[in-house]
Enzyme design. Sequence first.
Site, short mmCIF file in Angstrom:
data_model
loop_
_atom_site.label_atom_id
_atom_site.label_comp_id
_atom_site.label_asym_id
_atom_site.label_seq_id
_atom_site.Cartn_x
_atom_site.Cartn_y
_atom_site.Cartn_z
N TYR A 44 0.85 -1.21 0.00
CA TYR A 44 0.00 0.00 0.00
C TYR A 44 0.88 1.26 0.00
O TYR A 44 0.67 2.18 -0.79
CB TYR A 44 -0.92 -0.03 1.22
N LYS A 80 1.23 4.25 -2.82
CA LYS A 80 0.96 5.67 -2.56
C LYS A 80 2.15 6.54 -2.99
O LYS A 80 1.97 7.67 -3.46
CB LYS A 80 0.64 5.88 -1.08
#
Length: 279
Positions: free
Chosen positions: A159, A163
């Site tokens: 994740y 990002k």
Amino acid sequence: MAERRVAVVTGTTSGIGKEVARGLAQQGFLVVMHGRDRARTEAAADEIRRDTAGAVEIALGDLSVRAEVERLAAELGRYGRLHALVHNAAVVPHQRRLTPEGLEQTFAANVLAPWLLADRLGDKLAGARVLTFYGGGGTTLDLDDLQSERAPFDGWDTYCRSKNALGALTLELARRRPQTVTVGVLPGLVYTEGMRNLPGRMRWFGRMGWLFMRTSAQGARTALWAITAPEVQSGKVYGNILGRGWRNELPLPPVITPEAGRRVYEACERYSSSTSSRL
Ligand SMILES: NC(=O)c1ccc[n+]([C@@H]2O[C@H](COP(=O)([O-])OP(=O)(O)OC[C@H]3O[C@@H](n4cnc5c(N)ncnc54)[C@H](OP(=O)(O)O)[C@@H]3O)[C@@H](O)[C@H]2O)c1
């Protein structure tokens, strides 16, 4: 008659996305609330209509599935020129999962989908504010492993890297599309459904969040400000972090560079039409 301002917000079934939609409806935008599940999206849209008396429509699509993003882009085309596109939705994976097109779901939803929507909507975004969401706080970005193929798989790290890839892509989108104001926003630590369900070592951190994290409405403030504030500059990231207010330009981690942005952009270009993870 004044032109109708149209704002599209992805991932509006709960959390920050729903509060961004609420704030925009209160400001008089026609808000297109996106979700992947019809019942959940309708329920969120009904809540915003009831609370704000604002104009709200919905659009559906799983952002990790490229074909659904293409369909969503075509559907959004009927609104003509968009004033704001808020890429709020994000996947925080618990395991490595491939989409029907053979792409890793986190990369597909968090990075490729914003690229696809920007590309397919094209001139409809001229003059618009396009917001991407920054977060995670991770400091790594492996440009040779954008689909997290290297074992062992770690959901939180995947994740965070997605990002950072999205942050880099934001720089490149801003550079290539001067007719659009493209910025990143960081909402701070916000106690949402996603936060309550973090993977792996972050599990307990997320669950204890009610003790110290912000509400979704507080987390939505930077995005709502960035959609209309005249001082916002394309290619910057603005943030809502503890102790520093919520309209600050943020320093970027060293991995988010113009060169990384170019490489992520070019990878998206290739993945937009191919399923091979080794491009
Ligand atoms: N919460 C924080 O502290 C924090 C901090 C930094 C950055 N952020 C960023 O802020 C944004 C919102 O965070 P949040 O905590 O409000 O998120 P959240 O509670 O996890 O909600 C995510 C939203 O995205 C949707 N979504 C997830 N996967 C999707 C997919 N494949 N296709 C379509 N929609 C999908 C979810 O829909 P469903 O209802 O269908 O699952 C939901 O509406 C994210 O970009 C996140 O990275 C959050």
